[in-house]
Design an enzyme around this catalytic site. Structure first.
Site, PDB file in Angstrom:
ATOM      1  N   LYS A  22      39.662  37.544  30.477  1.00 60.79           N
ATOM      2  CA  LYS A  22      39.759  38.415  31.579  1.00 60.79           C
ATOM      3  C   LYS A  22      38.993  38.399  32.319  1.00 60.79           C
ATOM      4  O   LYS A  22      39.541  37.763  33.494  1.00 60.79           O
ATOM      5  CB  LYS A  22      39.228  39.258  30.385  1.00 60.79           C
ATOM      6  CG  LYS A  22      38.361  40.015  31.504  1.00 60.79           C
ATOM      7  CD  LYS A  22      38.140  41.661  30.924  1.00 60.79           C
ATOM      8  CE  LYS A  22      36.476  41.645  30.700  1.00 60.79           C
ATOM      9  NZ  LYS A  22      35.274  41.393  31.879  1.00 60.79           N
ATOM     10  N   ASN A  23      37.747  37.498  31.610  1.00 57.30           N
ATOM     11  CA  ASN A  23      36.580  36.683  33.225  1.00 57.30           C
ATOM     12  C   ASN A  23      37.164  35.341  33.893  1.00 57.30           C
ATOM     13  O   ASN A  23      36.440  35.229  35.814  1.00 57.30           O
ATOM     14  CB  ASN A  23      35.141  36.455  32.662  1.00 57.30           C
ATOM     15  CG  ASN A  23      34.475  38.091  31.651  1.00 57.30           C
ATOM     16  OD1 ASN A  23      35.608  39.175  32.635  1.00 57.30           O
ATOM     17  ND2 ASN A  23      33.758  37.724  30.953  1.00 57.30           N
ATOM     18  N   CYS A 116      25.662  50.347  34.649  1.00 52.80           N
ATOM     19  CA  CYS A 116      27.036  50.179  33.448  1.00 52.80           C
ATOM     20  C   CYS A 116      26.714  50.134  32.012  1.00 52.80           C
ATOM     21  O   CYS A 116      24.842  50.872  31.920  1.00 52.80           O
ATOM     22  CB  CYS A 116      27.580  49.611  33.496  1.00 52.80           C
ATOM     23  SG  CYS A 116      27.145  48.022  32.917  1.00 52.80           S
ATOM     24  N   ARG A 121      23.483  46.384  37.627  1.00 55.00           N
ATOM     25  CA  ARG A 121      24.116  45.725  37.611  1.00 55.00           C
ATOM     26  C   ARG A 121      23.872  45.380  38.811  1.00 55.00           C
ATOM     27  O   ARG A 121      24.449  44.971  40.280  1.00 55.00           O
ATOM     28  CB  ARG A 121      25.728  46.035  37.582  1.00 55.00           C
ATOM     29  CG  ARG A 121      26.155  46.405  36.553  1.00 55.00           C
ATOM     30  CD  ARG A 121      26.246  45.068  35.203  1.00 55.00           C
ATOM     31  NE  ARG A 121      26.721  43.758  35.043  1.00 55.00           N
ATOM     32  CZ  ARG A 121      28.172  43.200  34.610  1.00 55.00           C
ATOM     33  NH1 ARG A 121      28.435  45.206  33.452  1.00 55.00           N
ATOM     34  NH2 ARG A 121      28.375  43.039  34.402  1.00 55.00           N
ATOM     35  N   ASP A 308      28.317  37.798  26.224  1.00 57.78           N
ATOM     36  CA  ASP A 308      28.700  38.301  25.487  1.00 57.78           C
ATOM     37  C   ASP A 308      29.477  37.732  23.831  1.00 57.78           C
ATOM     38  O   ASP A 308      30.002  38.571  23.421  1.00 57.78           O
ATOM     39  CB  ASP A 308      30.729  37.765  26.313  1.00 57.78           C
ATOM     40  CG  ASP A 308      30.344  38.013  28.088  1.00 57.78           C
ATOM     41  OD1 ASP A 308      31.231  36.866  28.406  1.00 57.78           O
ATOM     42  OD2 ASP A 308      29.043  39.083  27.853  1.00 57.78           O
ATOM     43  N   ARG A 400      39.612  47.208  27.648  1.00 59.29           N
ATOM     44  CA  ARG A 400      39.254  46.130  29.039  1.00 59.29           C
ATOM     45  C   ARG A 400      39.381  45.105  28.868  1.00 59.29           C
ATOM     46  O   ARG A 400      39.397  44.489  29.535  1.00 59.29           O
ATOM     47  CB  ARG A 400      37.876  46.622  29.185  1.00 59.29           C
ATOM     48  CG  ARG A 400      37.640  48.011  29.923  1.00 59.29           C
ATOM     49  CD  ARG A 400      36.452  48.235  30.271  1.00 59.29           C
ATOM     50  NE  ARG A 400      35.203  47.116  31.232  1.00 59.29           N
ATOM     51  CZ  ARG A 400      34.515  46.723  31.055  1.00 59.29           C
ATOM     52  NH1 ARG A 400      33.500  47.037  30.736  1.00 59.29           N
ATOM     53  NH2 ARG A 400      34.079  45.714  32.156  1.00 59.29           N
TER      54      ARG A 400
HETATM   55  C1  EPZ Z   1      30.069  37.818  34.089  1.00 53.67           C
HETATM   56  O1  EPZ Z   1      29.034  39.369  35.050  1.00 53.67           O
HETATM   57  C2  EPZ Z   1      30.726  38.518  32.930  1.00 53.67           C
HETATM   58  N1  EPZ Z   1      31.709  39.437  33.746  1.00 53.67           N
HETATM   59  C3  EPZ Z   1      30.146  38.911  32.176  1.00 53.67           C
HETATM   60  O2  EPZ Z   1      31.169  39.450  30.812  1.00 53.67           O
HETATM   61  C4  EPZ Z   1      28.776  38.266  32.043  1.00 53.67           C
HETATM   62  O3  EPZ Z   1      28.217  38.585  30.246  1.00 53.67           O
HETATM   63  C5  EPZ Z   1      28.132  37.453  32.771  1.00 53.67           C
HETATM   64  O4  EPZ Z   1      29.015  36.848  33.706  1.00 53.67           O
HETATM   65  C6  EPZ Z   1      27.520  36.667  32.190  1.00 53.67           C
HETATM   66  O5  EPZ Z   1      27.845  36.013  31.694  1.00 53.67           O
HETATM   67  C7  EPZ Z   1      33.106  38.467  34.678  1.00 53.67           C
HETATM   68  O6  EPZ Z   1      32.889  38.046  34.480  1.00 53.67           O
HETATM   69  C8  EPZ Z   1      34.366  39.778  35.203  1.00 53.67           C
HETATM   70  P1  EPZ Z   1      25.912  37.680  36.436  1.00 53.67           P
HETATM   71  P2  EPZ Z   1      28.706  39.214  36.299  1.00 53.67           P
HETATM   72  O7  EPZ Z   1      26.388  37.904  37.884  1.00 53.67           O
HETATM   73  O8  EPZ Z   1      28.796  38.638  37.559  1.00 53.67           O
HETATM   74  C9  EPZ Z   1      21.380  39.703  37.167  1.00 53.67           C
HETATM   75  C10 EPZ Z   1      31.675  40.663  29.380  1.00 53.67           C
HETATM   76  O9  EPZ Z   1      31.401  41.479  28.359  1.00 53.67           O
HETATM   77  N2  EPZ Z   1      21.990  39.921  38.285  1.00 53.67           N
HETATM   78  O10 EPZ Z   1      25.766  36.410  35.798  1.00 53.67           O
HETATM   79  O11 EPZ Z   1      27.880  40.773  36.532  1.00 53.67           O
HETATM   80  C11 EPZ Z   1      22.328  40.519  36.601  1.00 53.67           C
HETATM   81  O12 EPZ Z   1      21.951  41.930  35.778  1.00 53.67           O
HETATM   82  C12 EPZ Z   1      31.348  40.566  30.637  1.00 53.67           C
HETATM   83  O13 EPZ Z   1      32.881  40.330  29.514  1.00 53.67           O
HETATM   84  C13 EPZ Z   1      21.098  40.147  39.285  1.00 53.67           C
HETATM   85  O14 EPZ Z   1      20.141  40.436  39.463  1.00 53.67           O
HETATM   86  O15 EPZ Z   1      27.285  38.075  35.293  1.00 53.67           O
HETATM   87  C14 EPZ Z   1      22.142  39.884  34.806  1.00 53.67           C
HETATM   88  O16 EPZ Z   1      21.302  40.373  34.063  1.00 53.67           O
HETATM   89  C15 EPZ Z   1      29.892  41.711  30.687  1.00 53.67           C
HETATM   90  N3  EPZ Z   1      21.096  39.802  40.902  1.00 53.67           N
HETATM   91  C16 EPZ Z   1      22.612  38.585  35.298  1.00 53.67           C
HETATM   92  O17 EPZ Z   1      21.706  37.911  36.509  1.00 53.67           O
HETATM   93  C17 EPZ Z   1      22.761  39.894  41.564  1.00 53.67           C
HETATM   94  O18 EPZ Z   1      23.175  39.939  42.262  1.00 53.67           O
HETATM   95  C18 EPZ Z   1      23.166  37.622  34.667  1.00 53.67           C
HETATM   96  O19 EPZ Z   1      24.509  37.801  35.896  1.00 53.67           O
HETATM   97  C19 EPZ Z   1      23.440  39.862  40.063  1.00 53.67           C
HETATM   98  C20 EPZ Z   1      23.508  39.483  38.843  1.00 53.67           C
END
Ligand code: EPZ
Length: 419
Positions: A22-23, A116, A121, A308, A400
């Protein structure tokens, strides 16, 4: 509303193919927007998030068609530069279309993906990177309008304060057709980043360093189409392995990705399971009660233990022999599944980012609600290893990210029905 009814206690045994990731599929579908010719994606999972991504592409003027697990995307007719709030809300990760739209059209209007199930996010890293690439970014009332000050984005040196997966993807998508070179320092190293870059290179992009912390992208005028096979879903793999381990069964996972699953497998082995892998197969057997994991399970960016997989491993350890300790370091609110596990009899103490899981002999079936995607999968695992019957509602969360989870579980001999 549909629900899953699970009768626990069966040892899972069998062989199942692992679904596409998915990701990886989501950013690659966004990346197809950059191509002026048709792209064909193989091994694409049929998930509600994937269908949301296709609705976004159709809304932008692209043509998206599915045949089984093959998706054809023709972006030659892409014309729109706005994604509606309603479409943005369907999927948290819709924000990855921002970089692709800027890379293709030089402008876009999207919405902030609100908080969410996992907590807020924020997208501050995404927006700050776009500004560094010469994009004028204005936020008003939850809508974000972006426009390249010249005709195109400009290459830039960008250092992320955290290796954000989504921010890394958005920068790559904007940089592949930007003027000049972009360097990302402290980039995310997740396998899905490598898969996205593999797709983009197949379309002619010039990218190096993906999988490491420093990625270099040389902007080119345009990308051609390609055919590409999406990688297996390592988190779905972790889910079915944890599920089988919790049921004291055995599984052969085919079309799998042992290397990408290593951070998870090294922890799962500590529970006493026998795990072997070769090429694209993973074999797991766990004939006895699992042992608690001795070391603290810290979720970290790849190649650390994946956040995850935290909920699904916890669901397997709630009836292990001994106490396991989790430390969730990625998301603020990723223990919502513990309530349901406690309702089923688990002994879990949550204190901030720490969760202490004291193994009990047996869970009891209960009626529970899925709280989020991976939390919902954790409830399926708990239901399968519990005494009695469990009912799981709000299973749209599970759909999802898991392609017909009840079919995979039934193929392993689990007693599960979707009603
Ligand atoms: C991706 O989410 C994945 N989703 C998530 O999978 C996964 O848990 C996550 O990466 C971490 O590996 C998809 O790929 C569609 P991040 P993403 O930006 O990109 C903070 C699942 O279950 N952050 O690496 O949203 C954020 O709040 C899903 O399949 C900021 O502060 O994750 C989080 O605490 C859930 N500012 C941390 O970084 C930003 O601008 C990691 O987020 C961006 C992120």
């Amino acid at each position: 509303m549909q629900k899953l009814i699970i009768k626990g206690g069966k040892r899972l045994r069998g062989e199942i193919p692992l679904q596409g990731c998915k990701n990886s599929a989501l950013p690659i579908m966004a990346a197809a927007l950059l191509c002026n010719e048709e792209c064909t994606l193989y091994n694409c999972p049929k998930l509600t998030d994937v269908f949301s991504a296709s609705r976004i592409l159709n809304g932008l003027g692209c043509r998206c068609s599915f045949s089984g697990n093959t998706v054809q995307i023709d972006s030659s007719t892409a014309s729109e530069t706005e994604i509606s709030e309603q479409l943005m809300r369907e999927m948290r990760s819709s924000i990855i279309f921002m970089g692709a739209m800027l890379g293709r059209m030089g402008e876009c209007t999207v919405s902030v993906p609100g908080g969410c199930e996992l907590g807020p996010r924020p997208i501050d890293m995404h927006l700050s990177a776009m500004r560094k690439m010469g994009i004028d970014v204005r936020e008003t009332g939850g809508r974000i309008s972006c426009k390249a000050s010249g005709k195109k984005a400009k290459g830039a040196k960008i250092s992320l304060f955290f290796p954000s997966v989504g921010a890394t993807e958005n920068i790559i998508l904007c940089a592949v057709t930007a003027e000049g070179e972009t360097v990302i320092n402290n980039a995310a190293r997740e396998p899905e980043i490598c898969d996205l870059c593999g797709f983009l290179r197949a379309c002619g992009a010039e990218i190096s360093g993906d999988g490491e912390s420093r990625i270099v992208i040389k902007g080119i005028p345009e990308l051609h189409g390609c055919e590409y096979r999406i990688m297996p879903d390592r988190i779905a793999g972790a889910t079915y392995l944890a599920m089988t381990a919790a049921s004291r069964g055995e599984i052969i996972l085919t079309n799998a990705c042992p290397t990408e699953l290593e951070p998870f497998l090294t922890v799962l082995e500590q529970t006493g399971c026998s795990i072997y892998s070769d090429d694209d197969k993973i074999y797991l057997r766990s004939g006895t009660r699992l042992k608690a994991v001795r070391d603290r399970i810290r979720t970290m960016p790849h190649p650390g233990f994946p956040t995850d997989a935290q909920a699904v491993l916890m669901a397997a350890l709630v009836s292990a022999d001994g106490t396991s300790v989790f430390e969730e370091n990625i998301f603020d609110c990723r223990y919502r599944h513990t309530e349901a596990l406690v309702k089923m009899g688990a002994d879990i103490q949550v204190m901030g980012k720490i969760a202490v899981v004291k193994g009990i002999d047996k869970l009891n079936g209960a009626n529970v609600e899925a709280t989020d995607l991976r939390g919902g999968a954790a409830m399926v695992i708990a239901g399968l290893s519990a005494d009695g019957v469990s009912e799981i509602t709000q299973i749209h969360h599970i759909d999802r990210g898991y392609e017909k989870i009840e079919e995979a579980v039934s193929a392993l001999g689990g007693d599960i029905q979707r009603v």
